[in-house]
Structure formats: C-alpha cells, structure tokens
Design a protein around this motif. Structure first.
Motif, PDB file in Angstrom:
ATOM      1  N   UNK A  38       0.720  -1.241  -0.184  1.00 13.97           N
ATOM      2  CA  UNK A  38       0.199   0.047  -0.144  1.00 13.97           C
ATOM      3  C   UNK A  38       0.802   1.456  -0.015  1.00 13.97           C
ATOM      4  N   UNK A  39       1.867   1.424   0.679  1.00 13.12           N
ATOM      5  CA  UNK A  39       3.041   2.348   1.002  1.00 13.12           C
ATOM      6  C   UNK A  39       3.534   2.623  -0.493  1.00 13.12           C
ATOM      7  N   UNK A  40       3.895   1.565  -1.180  1.00 12.60           N
ATOM      8  CA  UNK A  40       4.472   1.644  -2.482  1.00 12.60           C
ATOM      9  C   UNK A  40       3.621   2.198  -3.647  1.00 12.60           C
ATOM     10  N   UNK A  41       2.213   2.101  -3.365  1.00 19.90           N
ATOM     11  CA  UNK A  41       1.375   2.360  -4.243  1.00 19.90           C
ATOM     12  C   UNK A  41       0.394   3.751  -3.941  1.00 19.90           C
ATOM     13  N   UNK A  42       0.922   4.368  -2.704  1.00 15.24           N
ATOM     14  CA  UNK A  42       0.206   5.285  -2.451  1.00 15.24           C
ATOM     15  C   UNK A  42       0.853   6.515  -3.207  1.00 15.24           C
ATOM     16  N   UNK A  43       0.127   7.738  -3.135  1.00 14.69           N
ATOM     17  CA  UNK A  43       0.685   8.948  -3.774  1.00 14.69           C
ATOM     18  C   UNK A  43       2.049   9.062  -3.330  1.00 14.69           C
ATOM     19  N   UNK A  44       2.875   9.375  -4.365  1.00 12.58           N
ATOM     20  CA  UNK A  44       4.386   9.422  -4.091  1.00 12.58           C
ATOM     21  C   UNK A  44       5.066   8.145  -3.801  1.00 12.58           C
ATOM     22  N   UNK A  45       4.298   7.078  -3.596  1.00 19.51           N
ATOM     23  CA  UNK A  45       5.170   5.822  -3.614  1.00 19.51           C
ATOM     24  C   UNK A  45       6.063   5.309  -4.783  1.00 19.51           C
ATOM     25  N   UNK A  48       4.723   4.010  -8.385  1.00 22.54           N
ATOM     26  CA  UNK A  48       3.622   4.803  -8.853  1.00 22.54           C
ATOM     27  C   UNK A  48       4.238   5.104 -10.432  1.00 22.54           C
ATOM     28  N   UNK A  49       5.318   5.542 -10.468  1.00 24.80           N
ATOM     29  CA  UNK A  49       5.914   5.978 -11.880  1.00 24.80           C
ATOM     30  C   UNK A  49       5.865   4.677 -12.714  1.00 24.80           C
ATOM     31  N   UNK A  50       6.185   3.550 -12.223  1.00 25.47           N
ATOM     32  CA  UNK A  50       6.466   2.388 -13.056  1.00 25.47           C
ATOM     33  C   UNK A  50       4.984   1.904 -13.496  1.00 25.47           C
ATOM     34  N   UNK A  51       4.010   2.125 -12.413  1.00 25.58           N
ATOM     35  CA  UNK A  51       2.659   1.847 -12.871  1.00 25.58           C
ATOM     36  C   UNK A  51       1.926   2.547 -13.857  1.00 25.58           C
ATOM     37  N   UNK A  52       2.240   3.667 -13.771  1.00 21.05           N
ATOM     38  CA  UNK A  52       1.660   4.810 -14.831  1.00 21.05           C
ATOM     39  C   UNK A  52       2.256   4.215 -16.169  1.00 21.05           C
ATOM     40  N   UNK A  53       3.661   3.972 -16.053  1.00 19.32           N
ATOM     41  CA  UNK A  53       4.154   3.803 -17.510  1.00 19.32           C
ATOM     42  C   UNK A  53       3.646   2.484 -18.043  1.00 19.32           C
ATOM     43  N   UNK A  66      -2.297   4.902  -6.742  1.00 24.49           N
ATOM     44  CA  UNK A  66      -2.967   3.836  -7.673  1.00 24.49           C
ATOM     45  C   UNK A  66      -4.360   3.692  -7.190  1.00 24.49           C
ATOM     46  N   UNK A  67      -4.971   3.618  -8.578  1.00 24.84           N
ATOM     47  CA  UNK A  67      -6.521   3.493  -8.402  1.00 24.84           C
ATOM     48  C   UNK A  67      -6.953   2.108  -8.155  1.00 24.84           C
ATOM     49  N   UNK A  68      -7.018   1.555  -6.917  1.00 25.61           N
ATOM     50  CA  UNK A  68      -7.256   0.294  -6.574  1.00 25.61           C
ATOM     51  C   UNK A  68      -8.547  -0.449  -7.096  1.00 25.61           C
ATOM     52  N   UNK A  69      -9.448   0.224  -7.203  1.00 29.12           N
ATOM     53  CA  UNK A  69     -10.705  -0.347  -7.554  1.00 29.12           C
ATOM     54  C   UNK A  69     -10.531  -0.572  -9.184  1.00 29.12           C
ATOM     55  N   UNK A  70      -9.997   0.048  -9.959  1.00 31.11           N
ATOM     56  CA  UNK A  70      -9.755  -0.224 -11.584  1.00 31.11           C
ATOM     57  C   UNK A  70      -8.719  -1.056 -11.830  1.00 31.11           C
ATOM     58  N   UNK A  71      -7.677  -1.077 -10.906  1.00 23.51           N
ATOM     59  CA  UNK A  71      -6.787  -2.076 -11.189  1.00 23.51           C
ATOM     60  C   UNK A  71      -7.156  -3.399 -10.602  1.00 23.51           C
ATOM     61  N   UNK A  72      -8.031  -3.538  -9.404  1.00 25.95           N
ATOM     62  CA  UNK A  72      -8.653  -4.987  -9.329  1.00 25.95           C
ATOM     63  C   UNK A  72      -9.483  -5.175 -10.376  1.00 25.95           C
TER      64      UNK A  72
END
Length: 202
Positions: A38-45, A48-53, A66-72
């Motif tokens: 959760x910390x890695x995927x929180x704002x500033x985690x 986040x850059x790699x997930x966006x890419x 991370x938009x958890x609902x969308x990713x789930x």
C-alpha cells in the motif's frame, strides 16, 4: 536477524491482521507485506511511476495513488495484467521486506504477514514456520462485506483468486481457527502457540 522467522497467512477476512497484532503484543517484530504494498502504491510511492508507465495514467487516481478499484477489476479480468503488476511490485516489496526484517532486535522472532504466502511459492524457504489463520469461506464473505461495503459476489471473486483453503492448510505448520470463537479465545490460542514456538519468553 537470527530469531525465529514465522510466515503468517490466511484468506481475506480470516482475521489474520488480528492475529498479527496479538503476536506483536507478545513481542514479535512484524513485517506487513500488504502495508508495504500500500505504501509503494500510495501517492508518491516508489511504484507509482512504473505503474503509470506500464498501465497508463488512467490507473492513477486524482491524488496520485494507484486506483485500486480500477486495477482490481483489470487483474481479475486479465491474468496477464496481474502478472505484469506482480512483476513490477514483488521486487520492490521484497527489498523493503528484507530491510524492515533487519530492524528486529537480535533473537527477536519476526512475523512476516503475507496474504499471498502460499501463492508465491517462495516463502517456504524463507521462514522457519508457517502459521495459517483459518475460517470457513462463508465467514470470510460475511466479514468482508460487512467491513468493506463490497458485494458478496465481489468478495467471492477475490477468494477465488487466492489459494484454496485446502492449499493453505496443507502448507501450515500450525493452524489457528478463527471461526465461532471469541476474541479472548483466539488470544489464548495465539499465546499458547507463542509459548510453544518461542519458549524463551513467558
């Protein structure tokens, strides 16, 4: 870190987090891999850059997390997307897990709280004991719907993505039943197991 290493797992809604807190109160050093994720995927985690890419900006919410609902929804529909996400997150989680475990006091037992311990296949070689918190699937669904607002069918989908109850039980060195017991009964069971596994402390 040279103390007892315990891998703690259980299906969603099993009460694993409650048991983890009890172990911490008894003196264990807890490393919560879900909290790390959760910390890695929180704002500033860091993830986040790699997930966006990898997945595009649509999977990052307005706050930059991370938009958890969308990713789930995506990973339930697309196993390949699930693997891509795991390949991205697991090395980061692993590195932070090692770092935090090293902060334990000499000889202090370390509990690794790992929701997907059985699924990963690698934790058996990393821990001395595996502890499973167990309950019936019906209890899992009832607990999770009550606390999260998810619909029962959504919870059942999550359960279906996890290891089966039989697979977890087969991997266990010990099982704590958290179904039809009071909180105090569960606490007593945890304390009994703690004394058996770590007799150096009362």
């Amino acid at each position: 870190m040279n103390g007892l290493r315990i891998g703690l797992t259980g299906g969603i809604g099993s009460g694993k987090s409650t048991v983890c807190q009890m172990l911490a109160e008894l003196g264990a050093w807890v490393v919560d891999t879900d909290a790390i994720s959760r910390e890695l995927t929180a704002a500033g985690g860091a993830a986040i850059p790699a997930i966006a890419e990898q997945f595009g900006p649509a999977y990052i919410d307005a706050d930059g997390a991370l938009d958890r609902a969308r990713m789930r929804d995506l990973v339930f529909r697309d196993p390949a997307a699930r693997r891509r996400l795991e390949q991205l997150l697991h090395p980061l989680i692993g590195a932070e897990t090692v770092r935090r475990a090293a902060l334990a006091q000499p000889g202090q037992p370390v509990v690794f709280d790992v929701p997907l311990l059985v699924e990963s296949g690698r934790w058996r070689t990393l821990v001395d004991r595996i502890l499973v918190v167990d309950c019936r699937p019906e209890t899992q669904v009832e607990r999770v719907t009550r606390r999260s607002g998810l619909q029962p069918e959504e919870v059942e989908r999550i359960i279906a993505q996890q290891a089966t109850r039989a697979q977890r039980l087969a991997a266990a060195d010990a099982v704590l039943c958290n179904d039809g017991v009071t909180l105090e009964q569960l606490r007593e069971d945890v304390a009994t197991l703690w004394r058996a596994w770590y007799p150096a402390r009362p």
